[in-house]
Write an enzyme that holds these catalytic residues in place. Structure first.
Site, short mmCIF file in Angstrom:
data_model
loop_
_atom_site.label_atom_id
_atom_site.label_comp_id
_atom_site.label_asym_id
_atom_site.label_seq_id
_atom_site.Cartn_x
_atom_site.Cartn_y
_atom_site.Cartn_z
N ARG A 34 -9.77 1.17 8.63
CA ARG A 34 -9.45 -0.22 8.94
C ARG A 34 -10.51 -0.90 9.77
O ARG A 34 -10.33 -2.06 10.17
CB ARG A 34 -8.15 -0.29 9.74
N ARG A 54 -0.24 -8.83 13.14
CA ARG A 54 -0.91 -7.78 12.36
C ARG A 54 -1.81 -8.39 11.29
O ARG A 54 -2.90 -7.88 11.00
CB ARG A 54 0.14 -6.86 11.71
N LYS A 96 0.83 -1.22 0.00
CA LYS A 96 0.00 0.00 0.00
C LYS A 96 0.86 1.26 0.00
O LYS A 96 0.66 2.16 -0.81
CB LYS A 96 -0.92 0.02 1.24
N ARG A 140 11.64 -5.69 5.05
CA ARG A 140 11.54 -4.24 4.78
C ARG A 140 12.58 -3.44 5.59
O ARG A 140 12.84 -3.73 6.75
CB ARG A 140 10.14 -3.74 5.16
N ARG A 158 11.54 -1.56 11.02
CA ARG A 158 10.44 -1.15 11.90
C ARG A 158 10.27 -2.15 13.04
O ARG A 158 10.42 -3.36 12.83
CB ARG A 158 9.13 -1.07 11.09
P1 AP5 Z 1 4.82 -1.55 1.85
O1 AP5 Z 1 4.48 -0.77 0.65
O2 AP5 Z 1 5.50 -0.83 2.97
O3 AP5 Z 1 3.52 -2.33 2.37
P2 AP5 Z 1 2.26 -1.81 3.16
O4 AP5 Z 1 1.08 -2.51 2.61
O5 AP5 Z 1 2.22 -0.31 3.19
O6 AP5 Z 1 2.59 -2.40 4.58
P3 AP5 Z 1 2.56 -1.76 6.01
O7 AP5 Z 1 3.21 -2.76 6.90
O8 AP5 Z 1 3.14 -0.37 6.05
O9 AP5 Z 1 1.06 -1.67 6.27
P4 AP5 Z 1 0.39 -1.79 7.59
O10 AP5 Z 1 -0.97 -1.59 7.12
O11 AP5 Z 1 0.56 -2.97 8.44
O12 AP5 Z 1 1.15 -0.69 8.48
P5 AP5 Z 1 0.86 0.82 8.77
O13 AP5 Z 1 2.12 1.54 8.73
O14 AP5 Z 1 -0.27 1.31 7.93
O15 AP5 Z 1 5.70 -2.80 1.39
C1 AP5 Z 1 6.22 -3.73 2.35
C2 AP5 Z 1 7.60 -4.22 1.86
O16 AP5 Z 1 7.43 -4.91 0.61
C3 AP5 Z 1 8.62 -3.11 1.57
O17 AP5 Z 1 9.89 -3.58 1.92
C4 AP5 Z 1 8.55 -2.91 0.05
O18 AP5 Z 1 9.78 -2.45 -0.47
C5 AP5 Z 1 8.22 -4.32 -0.42
N1 AP5 Z 1 7.37 -4.32 -1.63
C6 AP5 Z 1 6.29 -3.53 -1.88
N2 AP5 Z 1 5.74 -3.85 -3.07
C7 AP5 Z 1 6.48 -4.89 -3.57
C8 AP5 Z 1 6.40 -5.66 -4.76
N3 AP5 Z 1 5.45 -5.45 -5.69
N4 AP5 Z 1 7.31 -6.65 -4.93
C9 AP5 Z 1 8.28 -6.89 -4.01
N5 AP5 Z 1 8.41 -6.17 -2.86
C10 AP5 Z 1 7.51 -5.18 -2.64
O19 AP5 Z 1 0.32 0.71 10.26
C11 AP5 Z 1 1.18 0.42 11.33
C12 AP5 Z 1 0.39 0.41 12.64
O20 AP5 Z 1 -0.20 1.71 12.87
C13 AP5 Z 1 -0.78 -0.56 12.72
O21 AP5 Z 1 -0.37 -1.87 13.07
C14 AP5 Z 1 -1.64 0.11 13.80
O22 AP5 Z 1 -1.13 -0.11 15.09
C15 AP5 Z 1 -1.49 1.59 13.47
N6 AP5 Z 1 -2.50 2.04 12.49
C16 AP5 Z 1 -2.28 2.46 11.22
N7 AP5 Z 1 -3.45 2.78 10.62
C17 AP5 Z 1 -4.42 2.57 11.54
C18 AP5 Z 1 -5.84 2.70 11.51
N8 AP5 Z 1 -6.49 3.11 10.41
N9 AP5 Z 1 -6.53 2.36 12.63
C19 AP5 Z 1 -5.90 1.95 13.76
N10 AP5 Z 1 -4.56 1.79 13.84
C20 AP5 Z 1 -3.82 2.10 12.74
#
Ligand code: AP5
Length: 216
Positions: free
Chosen positions: A88, A171, A13, A127, A160
């Site tokens: 979410r 997660r 994402k 990552r 991270r």
């Molecule tokens: P990346 O693009 O970083 O993936 P992502 O889907 O953004 O994953 P996240 O882990 O950031 O999402 P998340 O939803 O768990 O965490 P968030 O920060 O939102 O890609 C991942 C890896 O893959 C990278 O190394 C990238 O280089 C690689 N990659 C990408 N595309 C690729 C491809 N096509 N091929 C190969 N490699 C690839 O949330 C963190 C925390 O914040 C949550 O756990 C929660 O505690 C809190 N939080 C956030 N939003 C909310 C909400 N709405 N409500 C409540 N709590 C929340």
């Protein structure tokens, strides 16, 4: 145009949202990024959120809704927003509808990145993120030219705290229970578009751009 990009942790994402927002002039809003910045700055929000994030649980809805509501109000009048990781939960989805309606707007499309769980775990545990500019790398799929150093700004890369295998799996479990119901919610409203999240970053980007009706 207002877009939500959803999918499990590690679906890509953030990687895709940065590119889509840059290419099409949308405001990229990621609660995960905002919360990590708050933790780094040691603000009250950061102190509230840290334990939830480190254990892979969701931060309470009221905190997240207030955070995103404030940013949406600031973004009024722009070309649109790209929401990455919000909503979410069902209460967050209902709050988004209300917040957009307040400024006479609506959600145009919800893109759901789909990929196998084991691929997500591999992406998460490999990552690395730049401490200075936030750029995203992967030790195997997208390594920097020099190990541990950001190609873009020369900043140090770190892992991270929630990207250990144990927390990544926690997660994914939270995603299945609390966020996956939104797939049916948005499908019922005719807004959902599933996009295959496997394959390389450029390949996925092409599919996404086509799906949201923006030519890559
Ligand atoms: P990346 O693009 O970083 O993936 P992502 O889907 O953004 O994953 P996240 O882990 O950031 O999402 P998340 O939803 O768990 O965490 P968030 O920060 O939102 O890609 C991942 C890896 O893959 C990278 O190394 C990238 O280089 C690689 N990659 C990408 N595309 C690729 C491809 N096509 N091929 C190969 N490699 C690839 O949330 C963190 C925390 O914040 C949550 O756990 C929660 O505690 C809190 N939080 C956030 N939003 C909310 C909400 N709405 N409500 C409540 N709590 C929340």
């Amino acid at each position: 145009m207002n877009i939500v990009i959803m999918g499990p942790p590690g679906a890509g994402k953030g990687t895709q949202a940065v590119r889509l927002a840059e290419r099409f002039g949308l405001l990229h809003l990621s609660p995960g990024d905002l919360l990590r910045q708050a933790v780094k700055d040691g603000t009250e929000l950061g102190r509230k959120a840290k334990d939830y994030m480190d254990s892979g649980r969701l931060v309470p809805d009221d905190v997240i809704i207030a955070l995103i509501g404030e940013r949406l109000r600031e973004a009024r009048g722009g070309r649109g927003v790209l929401l990455d990781g919000f909503p979410r939960t069902l209460p967050q989805a209902e709050a988004l509808n209300r917040m957009l309606a307040e400024s006479g707007q609506k959600l145009d499309v919800v893109v759901n990145l789909v990929l196998p769980e084991e691929t997500a775990v591999r992406r998460l545990t490999g990552r690395r993120v730049c401490r200075r500019c936030g750029a995203n790398y992967h030790v195997v799929y997208n390594p920097p030219a020099v190990e541990g150093v950001c190609d873009l700004c020369g900043g140090p890369l770190y892992q991270r705290s929630d990207d250990t295998e144990e927390t990544a799996r926690a997660r994914l479990e939270v995603y299945r229970k609390e966020t996956e119901p939104l797939v049916a919610y948005y499908a019922a409203r005719g807004l959902l578009r599933d996009v295959d999240g496997t394959g390389g970053v450029d390949e996925v980007f092409g599919r996404l751009a086509e799906t949201v009706g923006l030519s890559a």
